[in-house]
Each structure stands twice: as structure tokens, then as C-alpha cells.
Design a protein around this motif. Structure first.
Motif, PDB file in Angstrom:
ATOM      1  N   UNK A 152     -28.551 -43.032  66.131  1.00 58.76           N
ATOM      2  CA  UNK A 152     -28.866 -44.414  65.794  1.00 58.76           C
ATOM      3  C   UNK A 152     -28.306 -44.827  64.441  1.00 58.76           C
ATOM      4  N   UNK A 153     -28.068 -43.881  63.546  1.00 59.30           N
ATOM      5  CA  UNK A 153     -27.485 -44.227  62.251  1.00 59.30           C
ATOM      6  C   UNK A 153     -25.974 -44.421  62.375  1.00 59.30           C
ATOM      7  N   UNK A 154     -25.348 -43.688  63.273  1.00 56.17           N
ATOM      8  CA  UNK A 154     -23.931 -43.903  63.562  1.00 56.17           C
ATOM      9  C   UNK A 154     -23.739 -45.288  64.184  1.00 56.17           C
ATOM     10  N   UNK A 155     -24.637 -45.667  65.071  1.00 56.69           N
ATOM     11  CA  UNK A 155     -24.581 -46.980  65.727  1.00 56.69           C
ATOM     12  C   UNK A 155     -24.917 -48.094  64.742  1.00 56.69           C
ATOM     13  N   UNK A 156     -25.879 -47.809  63.850  1.00 57.90           N
ATOM     14  CA  UNK A 156     -26.384 -48.824  62.935  1.00 57.90           C
ATOM     15  C   UNK A 156     -27.744 -49.306  63.418  1.00 57.90           C
ATOM     16  N   UNK A 157     -28.796 -48.963  62.703  1.00 61.53           N
ATOM     17  CA  UNK A 157     -30.145 -49.273  63.178  1.00 61.53           C
ATOM     18  C   UNK A 157     -30.342 -50.771  63.367  1.00 61.53           C
ATOM     19  N   UNK A 158     -29.795 -51.569  62.470  1.00 57.24           N
ATOM     20  CA  UNK A 158     -29.947 -53.023  62.607  1.00 57.24           C
ATOM     21  C   UNK A 158     -29.348 -53.513  63.922  1.00 57.24           C
ATOM     22  N   UNK A 159     -28.285 -52.874  64.380  1.00 53.08           N
ATOM     23  CA  UNK A 159     -27.672 -53.260  65.654  1.00 53.08           C
ATOM     24  C   UNK A 159     -28.584 -52.973  66.835  1.00 53.08           C
ATOM     25  N   UNK A 160     -29.560 -52.088  66.620  1.00 58.09           N
ATOM     26  CA  UNK A 160     -30.456 -51.694  67.706  1.00 58.09           C
ATOM     27  C   UNK A 160     -31.772 -52.452  67.690  1.00 58.09           C
ATOM     28  N   UNK A 161     -31.991 -53.246  66.658  1.00 58.34           N
ATOM     29  CA  UNK A 161     -33.241 -54.006  66.564  1.00 58.34           C
ATOM     30  C   UNK A 161     -33.484 -54.841  67.822  1.00 58.34           C
ATOM     31  N   UNK A 162     -32.413 -55.379  68.388  1.00 61.80           N
ATOM     32  CA  UNK A 162     -32.516 -56.235  69.575  1.00 61.80           C
ATOM     33  C   UNK A 162     -33.103 -55.497  70.784  1.00 61.80           C
ATOM     34  N   UNK A 163     -33.073 -54.160  70.765  1.00 58.62           N
ATOM     35  CA  UNK A 163     -33.557 -53.382  71.899  1.00 58.62           C
ATOM     36  C   UNK A 163     -34.936 -52.779  71.662  1.00 58.62           C
ATOM     37  N   UNK A 164     -35.505 -53.008  70.488  1.00 57.25           N
ATOM     38  CA  UNK A 164     -36.841 -52.480  70.190  1.00 57.25           C
ATOM     39  C   UNK A 164     -37.845 -53.045  71.192  1.00 57.25           C
ATOM     40  N   UNK A 165     -38.679 -52.161  71.716  1.00 61.77           N
ATOM     41  CA  UNK A 165     -39.665 -52.575  72.709  1.00 61.77           C
ATOM     42  C   UNK A 165     -39.151 -52.573  74.133  1.00 61.77           C
ATOM     43  N   UNK A 166     -37.853 -52.271  74.315  1.00 58.24           N
ATOM     44  CA  UNK A 166     -37.265 -52.272  75.653  1.00 58.24           C
ATOM     45  C   UNK A 166     -36.905 -50.866  76.124  1.00 58.24           C
ATOM     46  N   UNK A 167     -36.799 -49.934  75.197  1.00 58.34           N
ATOM     47  CA  UNK A 167     -36.460 -48.543  75.498  1.00 58.34           C
ATOM     48  C   UNK A 167     -37.018 -47.704  74.353  1.00 58.34           C
ATOM     49  N   UNK A 168     -37.354 -46.466  74.615  1.00 58.50           N
ATOM     50  CA  UNK A 168     -37.855 -45.593  73.551  1.00 58.50           C
ATOM     51  C   UNK A 168     -36.698 -44.848  72.910  1.00 58.50           C
ATOM     52  N   UNK A 169     -36.644 -44.916  71.579  1.00 60.01           N
ATOM     53  CA  UNK A 169     -35.621 -44.227  70.807  1.00 60.01           C
ATOM     54  C   UNK A 169     -36.138 -42.828  70.488  1.00 60.01           C
ATOM     55  N   UNK A 170     -35.573 -41.868  71.185  1.00 59.45           N
ATOM     56  CA  UNK A 170     -35.973 -40.456  71.081  1.00 59.45           C
ATOM     57  C   UNK A 170     -35.190 -39.833  69.921  1.00 59.45           C
ATOM     58  N   UNK A 171     -35.454 -40.304  68.716  1.00 63.47           N
ATOM     59  CA  UNK A 171     -34.703 -39.907  67.535  1.00 63.47           C
ATOM     60  C   UNK A 171     -33.416 -40.718  67.430  1.00 63.47           C
ATOM     61  N   UNK A 172     -32.545 -40.380  66.478  1.00 62.75           N
ATOM     62  CA  UNK A 172     -32.680 -39.245  65.616  1.00 62.75           C
ATOM     63  C   UNK A 172     -32.500 -39.690  64.168  1.00 62.75           C
ATOM     64  N   UNK A 173     -32.639 -38.770  63.226  1.00 60.79           N
ATOM     65  CA  UNK A 173     -32.304 -39.031  61.835  1.00 60.79           C
ATOM     66  C   UNK A 173     -30.883 -38.526  61.582  1.00 60.79           C
ATOM     67  N   UNK A 174     -30.123 -39.299  60.839  1.00 64.49           N
ATOM     68  CA  UNK A 174     -28.700 -39.063  60.613  1.00 64.49           C
ATOM     69  C   UNK A 174     -28.396 -37.630  60.190  1.00 64.49           C
ATOM     70  N   UNK A 175     -27.691 -36.878  61.049  1.00 66.26           N
ATOM     71  CA  UNK A 175     -27.309 -35.500  60.731  1.00 66.26           C
ATOM     72  C   UNK A 175     -25.891 -35.398  60.202  1.00 66.26           C
ATOM     73  N   UNK A 176     -25.225 -36.544  60.043  1.00 65.59           N
ATOM     74  CA  UNK A 176     -23.900 -36.533  59.438  1.00 65.59           C
ATOM     75  C   UNK A 176     -23.980 -36.618  57.914  1.00 65.59           C
TER      76      UNK A 176
END
Length: 338
Positions: free
Chosen positions: A260-284
């Protein structure tokens, strides 16, 4: 509340408390280098997830250890080469010859039917004995397995041309994967899991329209099998996979493990509540290099943006390069929200 109940509530967006389920993934690199730290983290922050042993009745045909230096042959017959312990190797040679543009010779590829010899009664006994959320191992990875069979570069060409031999083989592969899903759907586990790494650092590895045309129907079948049996459907996919999130939500996928950090968390805000984010914290960047304060800020950003009375799991992957103190800091930060 049991771990299983906690994960259910989180997946259904009914977790009105502040406790996100925990899930630590440990790769062999970390097991080799930081066994003591891992043991202590697991003791202090026990996982809410578990994976039952399939207890196969027929011996797996794979040969070697995928995380040991040397060669490993997977259960499809693909040969991996690894240069050092703790890392999975790479496929250097196609088992469907590169010059075979029409996929006429698949004689070296074997469908691993022994994976259908799961001892259901023993799996069910493990599920009954645990109050954790029980999830299958990876049951399907069509895009990646095709790369292992053909090499990544050649498969990209094949997908553009789509010869009849490839179509025929993909049908056989998909039938096998569906049989595998149907089998596991008869057990008492809670979720069925599949995977394919679809993203580069910045975008999808193939044209999103090609993904929708070729691979979305395969995933629909896996998810439908899970839901028909009353199971949740989980998926893992590395890289920047933003382009396929709407499709995965459309298919009814329950949870996705993604970068999600590679994607950009702000880009995923639109999907909050529609799917469960099973992690992760940025490992890069964060897990290897960040300060404790930066780790805490990262965790809090995930919760602030993605948590909707659930919809987020405190998952972390302890893999190559990660700082053990930062892995611990991830779970400590999630505890601050309890």
C-alpha cells in the motif's frame, strides 16, 4: 473475543473497537538471521491467523528446498536456482521451450494432482482445535506459474499473441486450480487464498485491459467458489496494483495483501470500507531504515486512512533487510490504537 471472531468482525466492518487483528509474516532470511527477535515478537504479539497443515495423502513431487542455495524443482516441474540461503531462486530456463511459439510441447509440465490429496478430516481437526482465523496456503497463482513455466519475458510475448496451445494449457491449469479450491472449500477453514504479483514499482506489469480480459475471469471463479461455500476470499499481490483494485472489489474479494505504500495510501482512500487491507507496512523503506517515530507515523496513517470499523489488518512482513526493532515497532504502534 477469539481471534477468529475478531477477524470476522474486521472483514465485515463491524469491529467497533480499536483492536486490529495481527498477522506477522516471516521469510526464511529473517528466520536465519534473527531467530531470537522473531521468537520474542511472536510471544509478545501473537498472530490472530493460522494455516493448517494439509496432511497430503500423496507425497509432493517437488524436490529440494526453495530457500536453500542451489536448485529447487517445484511441483509443476519448474527449476529454480538460488545463489544463497534464505532467498527463493529464479527460473533461468523455460520448460516449455522458448522456440515453441504455439505451446505445442508441454510434456515437461506436470499438473500437481497430489495437491488434491488433502486429508480433510485432519485439516478439520486442526480448525476445531484452534480459535484462530484459519486460512489456506496459496492455492492458485496462474500468472506467476506461467512465468515459471515459460520465463517472464517470453510469457509477455505469449500473452500478446495468445496461441491456441497457451489457451489450452491455461484451461487445464484453471480447471486444476478450481478443483483445488472446491476441495479446500469442503474443509472447515475460514478463508481461501490465491496470489499473483501484478505490479512493478509504478504500474501494472501488463495492460489493465489485458488483465481484465484474461485473468479477471479466473479470479472470479476462485472468489465465487469461496463465497458459495461460505468462506472468505483473500489475495496477495505485490507492486503498484492500483489499476486492478476496482476490479477486485467488483469481484467481491474480501481482503488483499498489497504494497500500500508503493501504491500510495492516499490513492487507496477511495476504497476504504469496500475491501479489507491485509497489511502491509512499507518494507522497501520504513522497515529497513526508519526511526521508531516514523514507523509509528506510518501505522497511524494506515489506520486513519483505511480503517472503517475494520477493513485493515495489522500485517507485517519480516523479510530481507528489515530491522527487527522496526518490526516490533509496527505491532507496538497498532497496540496504541487499542
Amino acid at each position: 473475543m477469539t481471534s477468529r471472531e475478531l477477524v470476522y468482525k474486521t472483514l465485515e466492518f463491524k469491529n467497533d473497537g480499536k483492536h486490529a487483528p495481527r498477522d506477522l509474516w516471516v521469510l526464511p532470511w529473517a528466520d536465519i538471521r534473527h531467530p531470537g527477535e522473531i521468537r520474542k515478537i511472536r510471544q509478545d504479539f501473537p498472530s490472530d491467523f493460522a494455516e493448517p497443515d494439509p496432511c497430503y495423502k500423496v507425497i509432493d513431487k517437488a524436490a529440494g528446498d526453495p530457500y536453500k542455495k542451489g536448485k529447487f524443482i517445484d511441483h509443476w516441474g519448474c527449476v529454480f536456482e538460488s545463489k544463497q540461503d534464505g532467498y527463493i531462486g529464479e527460473v533461468k530456463e523455460a520448460i516449455v521451450p522458448l522456440e515453441d511459439e504455439n505451446w505445442k510441447d508441454v510434456s515437461k509440465v506436470r499438473i500437481p494432482v497430489e495437491r488434491l490429496s488433502v486429508d480433510i478430516s485432519r485439516v478439520n481437526a486442526q480448525c476445531r482445535a484452534s480459535d484462530k482465523f484459519m486460512i489456506s496456503g496459496f492455492l492458485a497463482r496462474p500468472f506467476e506459474q506461467l512465468q515459471f513455466i515459460r520465463t517472464t519475458e517470453q510469457l509477455m510475448c505469449d500473452l500478446l499473441l495468445m496461441p491456441e496451445g497457451l489457451k489450452s494449457f491455461m484451461n487445464k491449469m484453471h480447471t486444476f486450480y478450481c478443483d483445488l479450491f472446491e476441495l479446500w472449500a469442503k474443509t472447515d477453514i475460514d478463508a481461501l487464498l490465491f496470489m499473483d504479483d501484478w505490479g512493478s514499482q509504478n504500474a501494472l506489469l501488463i495492460n489493465p485491459e489485458m488483465w481484465e480480459r484474461i485473468f479477471k475471469p479466473l479470479y472470479k471463479d476462485y472468489i465465487d467458489i469461496a463465497h458459495k461455500a461460505g468462506k472468505y476470499a483473500f489475495m496477495h499481490s505485490d507492486g503498484n496494483t492500483l489499476a486492478i483494485f476496482p476490479h477486485l472489489i467488483d469481484l467481491g474479494l474480501d481482503a488483499i495483501n498489497s504494497q500500500i505504500f508503493c501504491i500510495g495510501i492516499e490513492n487507496l482512500r477511495q476504497f476504504a470500507g469496500k475491501i479489507t487491507f491485509w497489511g502491509e507496512i512499507d518494507r522497501q523503506n520504513i522497515l529497513p531504515y526508519a526511526t521508531a517515530g516514523q514507523v509509528r507515523a506510518a501505522v497511524h496513517s494506515v489506520r486513519e486512512i483505511l480503517w472503517q470499523n475494520g477493513g485493515a489488518i495489522a500485517q507485517c512482513e519480516f523479510g530481507p533487510g528489515c530491522n527487527p526493532a522496526n518490526v516490533r515497532a509496527v505491532f507496538t504502534a497498532w497496540e496504541e490504537n487499542r
